[in-house]
Design a protein around this motif. Sequence first.
Motif, PDB file in Angstrom:
ATOM      1  N   ILE A   1      13.286  -5.562   0.442  1.00 21.59           N
ATOM      2  CA  ILE A   1      13.876  -5.959   1.731  1.00 21.59           C
ATOM      3  C   ILE A   1      15.271  -6.550   1.518  1.00 21.59           C
ATOM      4  CG2 ILE A   1      13.664  -7.482   3.742  1.00 21.59           C
ATOM      5  CD1 ILE A   1      11.523  -5.325   3.721  1.00 21.59           C
TER       6      ILE A   1
ATOM      7  N   ASN B   1      16.656  -3.208   2.303  1.00 22.22           N
ATOM      8  CA  ASN B   1      16.378  -2.505   3.558  1.00 22.22           C
ATOM      9  C   ASN B   1      17.259  -3.127   4.652  1.00 22.22           C
ATOM     10  OD1 ASN B   1      15.310  -1.798   6.101  1.00 22.22           O
ATOM     11  ND2 ASN B   1      13.320  -1.350   5.198  1.00 22.22           N
TER      12      ASN B   1
ATOM     13  N   TYR C   1      -4.649  -7.698  10.064  1.00 25.51           N
ATOM     14  CA  TYR C   1      -3.919  -7.081   8.957  1.00 25.51           C
ATOM     15  C   TYR C   1      -2.421  -7.205   9.174  1.00 25.51           C
ATOM     16  CZ  TYR C   1      -1.812  -3.260   6.284  1.00 25.51           C
ATOM     17  OH  TYR C   1      -1.003  -2.516   5.466  1.00 25.51           O
ATOM     18  N   SER C   2      -2.024  -7.188  10.434  1.00 28.96           N
ATOM     19  CA  SER C   2      -0.590  -7.157  10.741  1.00 28.96           C
ATOM     20  C   SER C   2      -0.298  -8.031  11.954  1.00 28.96           C
ATOM     21  CB  SER C   2      -0.187  -5.712  11.056  1.00 28.96           C
ATOM     22  OG  SER C   2       1.103  -5.657  11.624  1.00 28.96           O
TER      23      SER C   2
ATOM     24  N   ARG D   1      -3.930   5.414   9.091  1.00 29.58           N
ATOM     25  CA  ARG D   1      -3.647   4.283   9.952  1.00 29.58           C
ATOM     26  C   ARG D   1      -2.242   4.427  10.507  1.00 29.58           C
ATOM     27  NH1 ARG D   1      -4.450  -1.644  10.577  1.00 29.58           N
ATOM     28  NH2 ARG D   1      -2.463  -2.232  11.477  1.00 29.58           N
TER      29      ARG D   1
ATOM     30  N   LEU E   1       1.480  -7.164  14.236  1.00 33.45           N
ATOM     31  CA  LEU E   1       1.477  -6.222  15.364  1.00 33.45           C
ATOM     32  C   LEU E   1       0.068  -6.075  15.942  1.00 33.45           C
ATOM     33  CD1 LEU E   1       3.854  -3.623  13.689  1.00 33.45           C
ATOM     34  CD2 LEU E   1       4.451  -5.382  15.361  1.00 33.45           C
TER      35      LEU E   1
ATOM     36  N   LEU F   1       0.873  -1.168   0.000  1.00 33.75           N
ATOM     37  CA  LEU F   1       0.000   0.000   0.000  1.00 33.75           C
ATOM     38  C   LEU F   1       0.914   1.222   0.000  1.00 33.75           C
ATOM     39  CD1 LEU F   1      -2.995   0.944   0.508  1.00 33.75           C
ATOM     40  CD2 LEU F   1      -2.390   0.990   2.933  1.00 33.75           C
TER      41      LEU F   1
ATOM     42  N   SER G   1       4.071   0.564  11.706  1.00 32.85           N
ATOM     43  CA  SER G   1       5.411   0.560  12.298  1.00 32.85           C
ATOM     44  C   SER G   1       6.403   1.247  11.370  1.00 32.85           C
ATOM     45  CB  SER G   1       5.866  -0.862  12.576  1.00 32.85           C
ATOM     46  OG  SER G   1       7.235  -0.861  12.945  1.00 32.85           O
TER      47      SER G   1
ATOM     48  N   PHE H   1      -3.471 -13.893   8.777  1.00 30.75           N
ATOM     49  CA  PHE H   1      -3.894 -13.186   7.578  1.00 30.75           C
ATOM     50  C   PHE H   1      -5.127 -13.902   7.043  1.00 30.75           C
ATOM     51  CE2 PHE H   1       0.847 -12.380   7.335  1.00 30.75           C
ATOM     52  CZ  PHE H   1       0.754 -11.078   7.798  1.00 30.75           C
TER      53      PHE H   1
ATOM     54  N   VAL I   1       3.816   0.251   2.309  1.00 28.57           N
ATOM     55  CA  VAL I   1       3.430  -0.392   3.565  1.00 28.57           C
ATOM     56  C   VAL I   1       3.007  -1.829   3.285  1.00 28.57           C
ATOM     57  CG1 VAL I   1       1.790  -0.352   5.493  1.00 28.57           C
ATOM     58  CG2 VAL I   1       2.676   1.800   4.563  1.00 28.57           C
ATOM     59  N   HIS I   2       3.503  -2.744   4.114  1.00 25.91           N
ATOM     60  CA  HIS I   2       3.124  -4.155   3.964  1.00 25.91           C
ATOM     61  C   HIS I   2       2.898  -4.731   5.357  1.00 25.91           C
ATOM     62  CE1 HIS I   2       3.115  -8.247   2.310  1.00 25.91           C
ATOM     63  NE2 HIS I   2       3.851  -8.567   3.354  1.00 25.91           N
ATOM     64  N   ALA I   3       1.746  -5.335   5.555  1.00 28.24           N
ATOM     65  CA  ALA I   3       1.417  -6.000   6.821  1.00 28.24           C
ATOM     66  C   ALA I   3       1.658  -5.090   8.035  1.00 28.24           C
ATOM     67  CB  ALA I   3       2.200  -7.309   6.973  1.00 28.24           C
ATOM     68  N   GLY I   4       1.288  -3.826   7.875  1.00 28.69           N
ATOM     69  CA  GLY I   4       1.380  -2.913   9.015  1.00 28.69           C
ATOM     70  C   GLY I   4       2.756  -2.352   9.277  1.00 28.69           C
ATOM     71  N   VAL I   5       3.665  -2.528   8.318  1.00 28.54           N
ATOM     72  CA  VAL I   5       5.038  -2.035   8.480  1.00 28.54           C
ATOM     73  C   VAL I   5       5.428  -1.244   7.229  1.00 28.54           C
ATOM     74  CG1 VAL I   5       7.457  -2.700   8.777  1.00 28.54           C
ATOM     75  CG2 VAL I   5       5.655  -4.012   9.920  1.00 28.54           C
ATOM     76  N   ALA I   6       5.983  -0.057   7.425  1.00 24.00           N
ATOM     77  CA  ALA I   6       6.532   0.707   6.293  1.00 24.00           C
ATOM     78  C   ALA I   6       7.857   0.058   5.920  1.00 24.00           C
ATOM     79  CB  ALA I   6       6.732   2.164   6.685  1.00 24.00           C
ATOM     80  N   ILE I   7       7.919  -0.526   4.709  1.00 27.91           N
ATOM     81  CA  ILE I   7       9.106  -1.329   4.361  1.00 27.91           C
ATOM     82  C   ILE I   7      10.074  -0.592   3.439  1.00 27.91           C
ATOM     83  CG2 ILE I   7       7.994  -3.581   4.706  1.00 27.91           C
ATOM     84  CD1 ILE I   7       7.771  -3.755   1.591  1.00 27.91           C
TER      85      ILE I   7
END
Lengths: 69, 348
Positions: free
Chosen positions: B186, B245, B108-109, A26, B111, A5, A29, B81, A44-50
């Motif tokens: 990543i 990353n 969604y996460s 939203r 976390l 996203l 992390s 998920f 953003v992926h799975a709630g984390v800015a990657i």
Amino acid sequence: MCVGLSARVVKVEEGTALIDAGGAKREVSAGVLDDLEPGDYVMVHAGVAIAKIASDDADEADTVMEELL
Amino acid sequence: MNDSMKRAREIITSYAGRPLRIMEVCGTHTHEIFRLGIRRLLPEQIELISGPGCPVCVTAVGFIDEAIWLALEKGCIICTFGDLIRVPGTEMSLAGARAKGADIRPVYSPLDAVALAKENPDRQVVFLAVGFETTTPAACLAAKQAREANLRNFSLLTANKTMPNAYQALVGAADAFLYPGHVNAITGNATCIRLCEEQGVSGVVAGFTASELLTALAVTVRLLSTSKEPFFRNCYPRVVKDEGNLAAQRIMAEVMEPCDSEWRGLGLIPQSGMKLRAEFADYDARLKYAMPVITGKPNPACRCGDVLQGKIRPCDCKVFGKVCTPMHPVGACMVSDEGACAAYYQYS
């Protein structure tokens, strides 16, 4: 595996970023991105800015195609 | 459509050379290529085949059985998920377990699962950690957060996977790979460059928009037809840096370590998975609950394994679209939006 996203960073605070993705906001992390600042665009992926996003995809296409041709 | 996209489209549609097989490794690429109508542009000499890059699709049947054991035998809240919920296990899916009273919650996460554990101190919460390098940092952050908060009611059931050894298993399956952009965001590009230089595997890193997919395919088609040498190109430079990353790589190395892993369809691939390090053993659901060895039994009619290796198209499977549909999936590839069978069913 790769659903991402793209979103604009609104606020950064203690390892968390508030993002705006087309009006939807939203907290995500920011734990794996250093030096994030409001106004940056991130993936953003799975709630984390990657990853930070460096440009828009049209500019990217121009660069990639220029190198090819 | 700007000039670059027009040029990219022309390169693809005007191709008239030898037959080409291009594997979109990533399930999101499969889905987006269908959704955007890009397949309709392809001349018959260009065949796109789907690869194993849908984490739900490659998750072994036994993993679903393990999750159901935790839910039904141990009474854990299972956070997952959403795609995993309808994936068939040996006897039932997580949805089936929910019908028997299991507490299954889509998140969604990872976390969000940690937050749920904090809100429910009297319940045990297990997060089903699947995914590739794109997703694993989130699971690692969750484990770290849980340890920092000294949470005693949170753990991970891990089935995280890594791509390098899967690429090895797929060498020769296609003329070129479309590499998954967000995995490379990543990991960086070193693995793909090494594959090119040492094993002659060609490929390009692709993004996910129409523009990015068109340009990545155009680059692939052009170089396959003109280059005498194997090639690697990063066609997603606005997100993917050569080094990847580094912070995400560090946290993965801190929390998890490589392990052998079973891939649905591909079998056991040595050192292709990630498990929690001993320092995080308190958060490893298999250890925490002294889980017995649970071996799943896939439905023999399902040919997801052949689909994931590009050996057959989904429509070549006898149960596709008949017994196996998105409403009643037999195999994982029909469940996830990223699954090749689901994409073929939806868009063909």
